[in-house]
Design a protein around this motif. Structure first.
Motif, PDB file in Angstrom:
ATOM      1  N   PRO A   1       0.817  -1.230   0.000  1.00 12.57           N
ATOM      2  CA  PRO A   1       0.000   0.000   0.000  1.00 12.57           C
ATOM      3  C   PRO A   1       0.846   1.274   0.000  1.00 12.57           C
ATOM      4  O   PRO A   1       0.465   2.271  -0.622  1.00 12.57           O
ATOM      5  CB  PRO A   1      -0.814  -0.114   1.300  1.00 12.57           C
ATOM      6  N   VAL A   2       1.988   1.249   0.676  1.00 10.04           N
ATOM      7  CA  VAL A   2       2.885   2.413   0.673  1.00 10.04           C
ATOM      8  C   VAL A   2       3.431   2.646  -0.728  1.00 10.04           C
ATOM      9  O   VAL A   2       3.498   3.787  -1.214  1.00 10.04           O
ATOM     10  CB  VAL A   2       4.041   2.210   1.674  1.00 10.04           C
ATOM     11  N   ALA A   3       3.821   1.550  -1.390  1.00 11.56           N
ATOM     12  CA  ALA A   3       4.321   1.670  -2.766  1.00 11.56           C
ATOM     13  C   ALA A   3       3.238   2.184  -3.709  1.00 11.56           C
ATOM     14  O   ALA A   3       3.519   2.966  -4.627  1.00 11.56           O
ATOM     15  CB  ALA A   3       4.833   0.309  -3.244  1.00 11.56           C
ATOM     16  N   GLU A   4       1.995   1.769  -3.469  1.00  6.95           N
ATOM     17  CA  GLU A   4       0.869   2.248  -4.285  1.00  6.95           C
ATOM     18  C   GLU A   4       0.680   3.746  -4.108  1.00  6.95           C
ATOM     19  O   GLU A   4       0.518   4.493  -5.070  1.00  6.95           O
ATOM     20  CB  GLU A   4      -0.418   1.507  -3.884  1.00  6.95           C
ATOM     21  N   GLU A   5       0.688   4.200  -2.855  1.00  7.68           N
ATOM     22  CA  GLU A   5       0.450   5.610  -2.560  1.00  7.68           C
ATOM     23  C   GLU A   5       1.552   6.503  -3.113  1.00  7.68           C
ATOM     24  O   GLU A   5       1.291   7.591  -3.619  1.00  7.68           O
ATOM     25  CB  GLU A   5       0.335   5.813  -1.040  1.00  7.68           C
ATOM     26  N   THR A   6       2.791   6.054  -3.007  1.00  2.00           N
ATOM     27  CA  THR A   6       3.919   6.880  -3.443  1.00  2.00           C
ATOM     28  C   THR A   6       4.175   6.782  -4.943  1.00  2.00           C
ATOM     29  O   THR A   6       4.901   7.617  -5.497  1.00  2.00           O
ATOM     30  CB  THR A   6       5.204   6.466  -2.701  1.00  2.00           C
ATOM     31  N   GLY A   7       3.594   5.768  -5.600  1.00  2.00           N
ATOM     32  CA  GLY A   7       3.801   5.605  -7.041  1.00  2.00           C
ATOM     33  C   GLY A   7       4.998   4.733  -7.383  1.00  2.00           C
ATOM     34  O   GLY A   7       5.223   4.425  -8.564  1.00  2.00           O
ATOM     35  N   TYR A   8       5.771   4.303  -6.369  1.00  2.21           N
ATOM     36  CA  TYR A   8       6.934   3.462  -6.645  1.00  2.21           C
ATOM     37  C   TYR A   8       6.545   2.050  -7.067  1.00  2.21           C
ATOM     38  O   TYR A   8       7.394   1.272  -7.504  1.00  2.21           O
ATOM     39  CB  TYR A   8       7.852   3.413  -5.418  1.00  2.21           C
ATOM     40  N   ILE A   9       5.260   1.717  -6.944  1.00  2.00           N
ATOM     41  CA  ILE A   9       4.799   0.397  -7.343  1.00  2.00           C
ATOM     42  C   ILE A   9       5.068   0.141  -8.823  1.00  2.00           C
ATOM     43  O   ILE A   9       5.252  -1.008  -9.240  1.00  2.00           O
ATOM     44  CB  ILE A   9       3.288   0.236  -7.026  1.00  2.00           C
ATOM     45  N   VAL A  10       5.103   1.202  -9.629  1.00  2.00           N
ATOM     46  CA  VAL A  10       5.328   1.041 -11.067  1.00  2.00           C
ATOM     47  C   VAL A  10       6.732   0.500 -11.333  1.00  2.00           C
ATOM     48  O   VAL A  10       6.912  -0.516 -12.021  1.00  2.00           O
ATOM     49  CB  VAL A  10       5.112   2.378 -11.806  1.00  2.00           C
ATOM     50  N   SER A  11       7.744   1.158 -10.788  1.00  3.62           N
ATOM     51  CA  SER A  11       9.121   0.704 -11.006  1.00  3.62           C
ATOM     52  C   SER A  11       9.376  -0.629 -10.314  1.00  3.62           C
ATOM     53  O   SER A  11      10.129  -1.474 -10.830  1.00  3.62           O
ATOM     54  CB  SER A  11      10.118   1.755 -10.504  1.00  3.62           C
ATOM     55  N   ILE A  12       8.734  -0.844  -9.158  1.00  2.06           N
ATOM     56  CA  ILE A  12       8.902  -2.114  -8.443  1.00  2.06           C
ATOM     57  C   ILE A  12       8.316  -3.260  -9.263  1.00  2.06           C
ATOM     58  O   ILE A  12       8.932  -4.326  -9.403  1.00  2.06           O
ATOM     59  CB  ILE A  12       8.250  -2.042  -7.049  1.00  2.06           C
TER      60      ILE A  12
END
Length: 674
Positions: A466-477
């Motif tokens: 959820p933190v990665a989703e909120e910050t947008g880093y989920i894309v690169s991850i």
């Protein structure tokens, strides 16, 4: 014959004082210009111009009162008035040029040119207005010196003022600027007077169109004007403008500035209750009905909240759909009761412009003291509690606790550290096998992401995703996960382990509009056949933009990549769209697996399996942990399973050994799995 005049030095001192005070009043007034709205800018600009122009004019004629030629002296009415106009207009132009917040040196010089020119023009027009039995001439060198003094001092005063105009109104910089401007006015005047040469001729006659008391009356009236304009501007600032600065224009409630002022004035107060109120579903109303309806709704909410205002209960509007209550002498019980009442009032129906609207709110509560150095701590705590109320389902309140604060600090640390987790290779993948019970063979693997934090240890995906989703880093991850999973799958293939691997996708990737190109590039880079990759989506994802998601899924499947719907039956129901969504597999959430002893759950699973068969879809059950789960699911027609009963998620290098061990035992368990 040359005539020498004399000065009354008390009046000279008065003229200098008038020049400095007029300059200070002008600078004090015009300091409001750069931070004011368009209409207010011109009010302050005009006020400052009148005060400055009148001050220059008054200083000149007070200076003339101090000068004695030992003869009667009168002034031409129109030239005298014209000199006042000249000083006022030049002041207006100079202040207008230097009005913007950010100006260059050229504009400051241009403003100084106009201000200095106004001082010079006013002086020599005023001298021309003199009616006396003498002839007047000037020393050109001293005239030039007076002009230079006016221009240089005006520039210096404007430069200092503009550089430091955001200082408080009593700052020494403004006084220094005012003194320099006073020097510009007085220095020019007395240098100009020194340049003047008076000669007498017996044949000179007197003009009759004059007003004897014009000098005294004019100066008196002008000084009164300066005082009235200055006092009027201060009254306007303290009453009208202060109200505008500290009151929300839409709701007429006190705004964030007033809230900050409350905290500043009440530092050290004990038992202060803060209720942070945020409207639920407000964005949806703005998006569907428009911002005009949204504004009217906010106004109506403000009207309802105003009923709770008391002598010790204050309400503020601090954002678009955010309100704040500050309660003095407040215990937690009182704050909770107030929150309950507010929740009840806000959720009542609203009738706005023919629309029947329903809206709820989430409230965060913090109770404590306003600390000396951390006046906003209570506000931050209430904000944290409000977001907790949002996550718990909205239309409720939450009271801040220390445990909540610890979680928030941890979340902030994760937000900060997740940026470098990829770069520092803290992420790694584990793989959980899927088993086909009917054929008693391996079906494939699911790639699962893990984070080994250098300080916090292993962090659960349910916490950091959820933190990665909120910050947008989920894309690169996710891109990294796809690449690693494809490379690992290709490596297995070279060893004869040819099974597909599945990867979970975030809705964020569908918002890029380039997902299929992404996947194609990664497959080519890993040299992996498309049918060995499966992408997992959740059913709630489809409802963000049904047509766009379906379009992108068609593009992905056209590559040969399979698509499965994860956690089926736990999100927003998408049964009505199953015949339209291009997928290959349904994955039953562990919620169904763990309740297999209930006839109702068994009936639902059986219905899902039958529906999937009719649609040509495979069904995979997650969370299989016991032999009883395997037997029950097999009886219900589900033959592909995933869970701890078969294996915990393992690293890629462990898969070879796992396959070897389970291939050997496969023959011993022909009807079930391991």
């Amino acid at each position: 014959m040359n005539v020498e005049g004399s000065y009354n030095y008390y009046i000279v001192a008065l003229s200098v004082l008038i020049a400095i005070l007029a300059s200070y009043s002008t600078l004090n007034i015009t300091s409001k210009i750069s931070n004011s709205s368009r209409k207010q800018k011109y009010f302050w600009l005009l006020s400052g111009s009148v005060v400055m122009g009148s001050g220059i004019w008054s200083m000149h004629f007070i200076g003339m009162l101090s000068f004695h030629l030992h003869t009667s002296m009168k002034y031409d009415v129109w030239l005298t008035l014209f000199s006042l106009v000249a000083s006022t207009v030049s002041s207006f132009i100079a202040l207008y040029i230097t009005m913007p917040k950010n100006i260059n040196m050229f504009k400051i010089a241009l403003g100084g040119l106009f201000m200095g020119s106004g001082i010079v023009a006013m002086h020599y027009i005023g001298m021309k207005a003199m009616i006396m039995p003498y002839e007047l001439s000037y020393d050109p060198v001293l005239v030039a010196a007076s002009i230079v003094i006016a221009l240089i001092a005006s520039y210096a005063a404007l430069f200092l003022f503009i550089r430091f105009r955001n200082q408080s109104s009593s700052s020494w910089i403004k006084w220094l600027s005012a003194i320099i401007m006073g020097i510009a006015i007085c220095g020019m005047h007395y240098t100009g007077m020194k340049a003047a040469k008076f000669y007498t001729h017996s044949e000179m006659t007197h003009h009759s169109q004059t007003i004897e008391p014009i000098l005294l009356y004019g100066v008196t009236i002008t000084i009164i004007i300066i005082l009235l304009v200055s006092w009027g501007a201060m009254f306007f600032d303290r009453n009208v403008l202060e109200k505008m600065a500290y009151q929300d224009t839409l709701t007429e409630l006190p705004n964030r500035h007033q809230m900050n002022r409350f905290f500043e004035k009440n530092v050290g107060f004990q038992n202060i209750g803060v209720l942070f109120i945020d409207l639920d579903q407000f964005k949806a109303i703005n998006d569907t009905l428009g911002h005009d309806i949204g504004d009217l709704l906010v106004k109506e909410v403000a009207v309802r909240l105003r009923h709770f205002v008391k002598k010790d209960q204050h309400v503020f509007r601090i954002g678009g759909d955010e309100f704040l209550f500050i309660v003095e002498n407040c215990e937690q019980e009182r704050a909770e009761q107030l929150a309950k009442n507010i929740l009840q009032v806000i959720k009542k129906v609203y009738h706005i412009e023919g629309n029947e609207l329903y809206i709820t709110s989430s409230i965060g509560i913090s109770v404590g003291s306003i600390e000396n150095s951390h006046s906003s701590v209570l506000l931050k705590k209430a904000d944290t509690a409000m977001y907790r109320a949002k996550r718990l389902g909205k239309n409720r309140y939450c009271v801040y606790t220390d445990e909540m604060g610890i979680k928030e600090v941890r979340k902030m640390e994760l937000e900060k550290d997740i940026r470098l987790a990829l770069e520092n290779k803290q992420f790694y993948l584990v793989y959980q096998p899927k088993w086909n019970v009917k054929e008693n063979r391996l079906y494939g693997f699911e790639a699962l992401l893990r984070w080994e934090h250098p300080k916090l240890g292993t962090i659960s995906p349910s916490e950091f995703i959820p933190v990665a989703e909120e910050t947008g880093y989920i894309v690169s991850i996710t891109r990294w996960v796809l690449e690693e999973a494809c490379i690992q799958c290709k490596e297995w293939q070279t060893k004869g382990i040819i099974y597909p691997v599945s990867v979970n996708l975030s809705i964020r990737l569908f918002q890029l509009d380039s997902l299929s190109e992404w996947v194609h590039t990664i497959l080519e880079k890993a040299k992996l056949e498309p049918h060995l990759l499966e992408l997992e989506i959740t059913e709630s994802m489809v409802l963000h933009d049904v047509n766009d998601v379906i379009f992108q899924l068609h593009n992905i499947r056209s590559l040969g990549v399979k698509v499965s719907m994860d956690d089926f039956g736990t999100g927003y129901s998408s049964i009505g769209l199953l015949d339209l969504i291009p997928i290959d597999t349904l994955k039953l959430d562990r919620l169904f697996t763990h309740d297999l002893d209930k006839p109702s759950k068994r009936a639902i699973i059986n219905a899902i399996v039958l529906m999937a068969e009719n649609l040509g879809l495979e069904v995979i059950a997650e969370g299989v942990e016991k032999q009883e789960h395997v037997e029950s699911l097999t009886q219900l027609g589900c033959h592909v399973m995933q869970g701890y009963f078969y294996s915990k998620p393992m690293k890629g290098i462990e898969v070879d050994k796992w396959i070897t061990n389970h291939t050997a035992t496969k023959k011993e368990h022909s009807n079930t799995s391991f």
